[in-house]
Write a protein that holds these residues in place. Sequence first.
Motif, PDB file in Angstrom:
ATOM      1  N   GLU A  77      79.824 -21.930  41.914  1.00 41.00           N
ATOM      2  CA  GLU A  77      80.533 -22.317  40.705  1.00 41.00           C
ATOM      3  C   GLU A  77      79.883 -23.539  40.056  1.00 41.00           C
ATOM      4  O   GLU A  77      79.891 -23.685  38.835  1.00 41.00           O
ATOM      5  CB  GLU A  77      81.998 -22.600  41.018  1.00 41.00           C
ATOM      6  N   ASN A  80      77.077 -21.969  38.094  1.00 44.39           N
ATOM      7  CA  ASN A  80      77.462 -20.891  37.195  1.00 44.39           C
ATOM      8  C   ASN A  80      77.351 -21.331  35.736  1.00 44.39           C
ATOM      9  O   ASN A  80      77.835 -22.397  35.353  1.00 44.39           O
ATOM     10  CB  ASN A  80      78.900 -20.469  37.494  1.00 44.39           C
ATOM     11  N   GLY A  81      76.699 -20.504  34.921  1.00 45.20           N
ATOM     12  CA  GLY A  81      76.541 -20.818  33.510  1.00 45.20           C
ATOM     13  C   GLY A  81      75.172 -21.354  33.143  1.00 45.20           C
ATOM     14  O   GLY A  81      74.843 -21.411  31.961  1.00 45.20           O
ATOM     15  N   SER A  86      74.925 -16.691  37.607  1.00 46.14           N
ATOM     16  CA  SER A  86      76.362 -16.470  37.708  1.00 46.14           C
ATOM     17  C   SER A  86      76.755 -16.700  39.162  1.00 46.14           C
ATOM     18  O   SER A  86      75.971 -17.239  39.946  1.00 46.14           O
ATOM     19  CB  SER A  86      76.740 -15.059  37.228  1.00 46.14           C
ATOM     20  N   THR A  87      77.958 -16.315  39.551  1.00 42.82           N
ATOM     21  CA  THR A  87      78.404 -16.608  40.911  1.00 42.82           C
ATOM     22  C   THR A  87      79.295 -15.504  41.457  1.00 42.82           C
ATOM     23  O   THR A  87      80.038 -14.856  40.707  1.00 42.82           O
ATOM     24  CB  THR A  87      79.163 -17.951  40.959  1.00 42.82           C
ATOM     25  N   SER A 592      77.208  -9.603  35.549  1.00 44.99           N
ATOM     26  CA  SER A 592      77.853 -10.395  34.512  1.00 44.99           C
ATOM     27  C   SER A 592      77.546  -9.828  33.130  1.00 44.99           C
ATOM     28  O   SER A 592      76.438  -9.337  32.886  1.00 44.99           O
ATOM     29  CB  SER A 592      77.373 -11.843  34.580  1.00 44.99           C
ATOM     30  N   ARG A 595      77.019 -13.574  27.982  1.00 45.70           N
ATOM     31  CA  ARG A 595      77.753 -14.840  27.994  1.00 45.70           C
ATOM     32  C   ARG A 595      77.059 -15.816  27.051  1.00 45.70           C
ATOM     33  O   ARG A 595      75.835 -15.795  26.909  1.00 45.70           O
ATOM     34  CB  ARG A 595      77.777 -15.461  29.395  1.00 45.70           C
ATOM     35  N   ALA A 616      82.634 -15.063  27.258  1.00 49.46           N
ATOM     36  CA  ALA A 616      82.042 -13.941  27.984  1.00 49.46           C
ATOM     37  C   ALA A 616      82.625 -12.652  27.422  1.00 49.46           C
ATOM     38  O   ALA A 616      83.849 -12.536  27.267  1.00 49.46           O
ATOM     39  CB  ALA A 616      82.326 -14.046  29.481  1.00 49.46           C
ATOM     40  N   TYR A 666      85.718 -12.944  36.628  1.00 48.92           N
ATOM     41  CA  TYR A 666      84.269 -12.759  36.611  1.00 48.92           C
ATOM     42  C   TYR A 666      83.920 -11.332  37.003  1.00 48.92           C
ATOM     43  O   TYR A 666      84.361 -10.836  38.062  1.00 48.92           O
ATOM     44  CB  TYR A 666      83.592 -13.714  37.583  1.00 48.92           C
ATOM     45  N   SER A 668      81.241 -10.514  38.206  1.00 45.06           N
ATOM     46  CA  SER A 668      80.406 -10.631  39.402  1.00 45.06           C
ATOM     47  C   SER A 668      81.219 -10.828  40.678  1.00 45.06           C
ATOM     48  O   SER A 668      80.649 -10.887  41.773  1.00 45.06           O
ATOM     49  CB  SER A 668      79.447 -11.815  39.240  1.00 45.06           C
TER      50      SER A 668
END
Length: 690
Positions: A77, A80-81, A86-87, A592, A595, A616, A666, A668
């Motif tokens: 996390e 993430n981004g 992602s996670t 994902s 985003r 997203a 998410y 993912s």
Amino acid sequence: MITSKPTATAPRASKLFPWTALLITTLARAQSQAIDDTPIPPIFVTANPLGSSTLVSPTSALSGNALTLRRADSIGETLNGLPGVSTTTYGPMVGRPIIRGMDGDRIRMLQNGVAAYDASSLSYDHAVPQDALSVERVEIVRGPAALLYGGNAIGGVVNTIDNRIPRESIEGVSGQVDASYGGANDARAGAAQVEGGNGRFAFHVDAFDRDTSNERIPGFAHSDRQRALDGPDVAQPYGRIPNSDGRWHGGAVGSSYTWADGYAGVSYNGYDANYGSVAEDDVRLRMHQDHIAAASEIRNLQGPFTQLKFDFAYTDYEHREIDDGETGTTFRNHGYEARVEARHRKIGPLDGAIGVQLSQNTFSALGDEALVPTSQTTNAALFGLEEWSVTDALKLSIGARYEHVNIDPTSGGNEKFAGSPKRDFNAGSISAGALFKLNSAWSLVGNVAYTERAPTYYELYSNGPHDATGQYLIGNPDAQKEKAISTDLSFRFANGPNKASAGVFYSRFRNYLTEFNTGRLVNDDDEPVPPGTDDALNEAVYRGVRAEFYGVELDGTWRVFAKGAQRLDVEFVADYTHARNMDTGEALPRISPLRATLALDYAYGPYGARTELVHAWAQNRVPENDLPTGSYTTLGVILTYKFRIGSTNWLAYLRGQNLTNQEVRYASSVVRDIAPEGGRSVMIGLRTAF
């Protein structure tokens, strides 16, 4: 390592270890225009053993203030981004990075350049035993350039760097303290470290602790689609995710001897965790890891090699899955990894390094619900990287790695694993890249690679229930090597504080091994059961298919206003990954969606403010037995204030996340339909360096 100019707001560099000085000057630089904030290119230790700051590979890094303000309850996390990252999630405490849609054994998780063994790649409920509070810098390498770390880095490398083995001399004593409270799970987190030395001998001590409650969410834990499948008789948690609380704590000690041309040292760190499985209300996971490391570097050598670098780590890991007070399965993983890199003198126009890597680890899952047999994996590899600066505008690079992998299973008296075959694999990888400077600000960068990855013990031999994820997993003992051709191309722009990158990537796999739900519900003996049966499990199998991944990554920062002590930057990040099974045309799981993040970052003297909008899109491209996820838009705000008390620098921050209280699931996450991300939250924190 990044170097920084001493400033009037930072203590004298001679009194502080360089990493501490780096942190303080980075914080000051991010908050005050009065300080020279001309970007200094970082040297990516992970991406290039040659120490070049001009990289052919796509990379990202977090350190200093940027890392402090992104820290979350899991390393996944936290990252993430970032472009292409992602996670996985399994509640707030569990998250492993995904890069360009690839996860598990395709992402190499390293600590200071070598492995720290755990069970996080085996299953999504297994946390990475590392807290972001103990990390000083994170480096992410995406795409073909990661092959120097092996076939199981085909997706990328995430290397967390700390200073538990001091790499440069320390005179005097310095330290840092960080404390925070809040978030959607009422996290109470703190960390402290102290370093000191006499110019030759140096020491490091650190400790951290994180304690959380069940995570608050804006509505039902189960999604609309999942509730429709659950039926009217299933209890529906609302407002919080049951069994999502947990606690991490740990610490480390380290020491080194330093001299003008190198260092040598050792360290130990321990890690404990106790957290719940959000898929099973009565399942807890208790984890412990001991990690011993040694490292050395010698520079300015005579002879054919000018520099030698050695890293070694031994890890002893264990976690128990406790169902209603009874230990169902105990996972253990212990072993070592050693890596030696040698930089040679120039051979004609070529500047390069070669190396060897050796590792061996033994993984076991013990108990009535054993998922895999005890398996010993041995790996021996040779690798090298060469660069050629053809002109001032053109740089070429080529890298290669050859490794032998041996996987030896033992049934341990468990009949279902009897006869599991021993497997041997020879895997080779090669990559080439080029960087062409169009002018002083613009450059064009391209990479291409061929990579082979040997299947892991769990992809080969899994055969058992895993209550923590609600699955019955079945491996493929005849699985063959995974082979891929990957390429990426990007335009980069850099002019003072203004930076931008726009890139595309493509990967094509033969025999892409991944986990597919069969659609059957089974019991602990893999026998079909009807829907609604207590303790029913989703059957999942590892299967090799032809697959392709392609996508786009965009990121940039533009200074739109600067006057006196004020500045305003606009930041933009966007990424998209498309992944499909080429045999059927069906989407691959847990990818994902598109985003985009738009942020405004403002500073006025010691004050800072950042507003971040993340959107997203819905992910409707999912395999047949998966459910789609909806779109979401979140708003975040960070307020910061830096100040000094005597010779001590302080940073106070207030961070609000998901302020519009959106339902965030998410794509993912394997538990997205039963455990969304946290709702509206506010965190307050204080960090000091002395």
